[in-house]
Design an enzyme around this catalytic site. Sequence first.
Site, PDB file in Angstrom:
ATOM      1  N   ARG A 195     -34.158  54.485  -9.121  1.00  0.00           N
ATOM      2  CA  ARG A 195     -35.618  54.410  -9.315  1.00  0.00           C
ATOM      3  C   ARG A 195     -35.987  54.678 -10.772  1.00  0.00           C
ATOM      4  NH1 ARG A 195     -34.469  58.829  -6.459  1.00  0.00           N
ATOM      5  NH2 ARG A 195     -34.442  60.704  -7.738  1.00  0.00           N
ATOM      6  N   ASN A 196     -35.095  55.329 -11.511  1.00  0.00           N
ATOM      7  CA  ASN A 196     -35.371  55.656 -12.907  1.00  0.00           C
ATOM      8  C   ASN A 196     -34.684  54.714 -13.885  1.00  0.00           C
ATOM      9  OD1 ASN A 196     -37.155  57.738 -12.440  1.00  0.00           O
ATOM     10  ND2 ASN A 196     -35.512  59.218 -12.142  1.00  0.00           N
TER      11      ASN A 196
END
Length: 499
Positions: free
Chosen positions: A355-356
């Site tokens: 997600r990052n």
Amino acid sequence: PLAAAVAEQQPVPPVILLLDTAIPRHSWCIPFSVDGFPVPSIRWLFNGTALTEGPYIHTLIMEYEHNSTVLHGCLQLNRPTHVNNGNYTLVVHNALGSASRSVQVRFMDNPFSFSPEEDLVGPRPEPCPRCHQVSVAVALAVFACLSLSVLLILLNKCGRRSKFGINRECPQPGSGWGLWSPSSPPRSRPSRGALMVGVPPGVHHVQRRDIVLKWELGEGAFGKVFLAECYNLLPEQEKMLVAVKALKEATESARSDFQREAELLTVLQHEHIVKFYGVCTEGEPLIMVFEYMKHGDLNRFLRCHGPDAKILEQGTGQPRGPLALGHMLHIATQIASGMVYLASLHFVHRDLATRNCLVGHELVVKIGDFGMSRDIYSTDYYRVSCHAQTMLPIRWMPPESILYRKFTTESDIWSFGVVLWEIFTYGKQPWYQLSNSEAIECITQGRELERPRTCPSEVYAIMQSCWQREPQQRQPIKEIHSRLQALVKTPPVYLDILG
Ligand code: AMP
């Protein structure tokens, strides 16, 4: 039906039966109904000026009423922002006359505190001459190198929560929770233009009037992220697309953290770390400007390119197939490369997860966000009990981080193993079948994530080398990167035994 109606129709002067405020569909629609014969022409004014229709704003006739000349339609707006707020006037005309009616429409609040008029004040500054920029860049680079070690100590080791990570320990209440604490009281809004956060030396300042928002890309704990056009950022381009992050709250501590973050981001420069262009600190909100990665975050990208994704490729009409082994290895190698860089600076990320990471053109992947995606991915974080604000990505954490809040380069390696697992499961949540407390129990008891179905044993062996219980036993990220590079060159043949 219109033809039949038209055959018996007497001439009718145009009349607007309905014009309503915009409603959100997959695009926004300003609905209208019009009668008239001959069929009236339709045009629009926006704030009194003729509106030019195009791919993003156009009139759509939805239907003609049966046996009548009444037609219903929409002024369709694709992803409007605050710049589209205003007065819309529908003007209809036929040989017998004209009619007009207006409606005031508000799509979204202005995410910038200044008004659009302010935005237009003053000429755009000339781009800096290249030689000047180069000398500034050299000076910045020297400055950046000197300050890097100090910054890393301040930002990464002191245990404050920053965008780059999370506290090692639960802080004392009131100890300045760091950047984006949702519970910190909102600061009273200063008068326009009065506030000017000092731009830290070395950090590029972007003029607010050089940023033109297009639409929202997403939202993180930090605040909203917008696609924007930015003028005069690079000498070779008059304008370019960027991603703009607007700080949701601006407490005093958030501001000083913002400055430190900006300094650090300026220093971190690598082909697999998302490029940071600078800050805009005139008024509110405080803004960070990043390179735009057109496919968004890697987790979403993986889910969209998994075996179940039957969505058509935009424009081509072709279904996009699931990612192949080569693609997955390519993605993993790029993240490993970014992590080798961070480790070489003794920088501990503390929140490495798909997600990052961000995906750009031609499957370029970069470590993009440093812990700001907690709103949309809130189930990936676990609120520990000692203080309510402590959100930990426990499913990505090794036992020593869960048990003792110890975050090191080695704990980042553990997380990298979990990222590999995410890639080979097309973005599944680690331990998705377990609750947070069950996941903690499994991890601390030494249970490992299972080999994903599409994962060759050579790749699973890499994951396992990241998940050694003893931090020192974990394979250094440099070696993992080399192993992945070798696999990219000669991908292993693998058997999907479950079908
Ligand atoms: P963040 O606040 O960084 O978690 O961002 C929220 C969402 O905005 C992400 O999940 C991405 O989909 C999108 N986003 C953030 N940064 C960028 C970027 N540089 N380019 C494109 N999309 C981005």
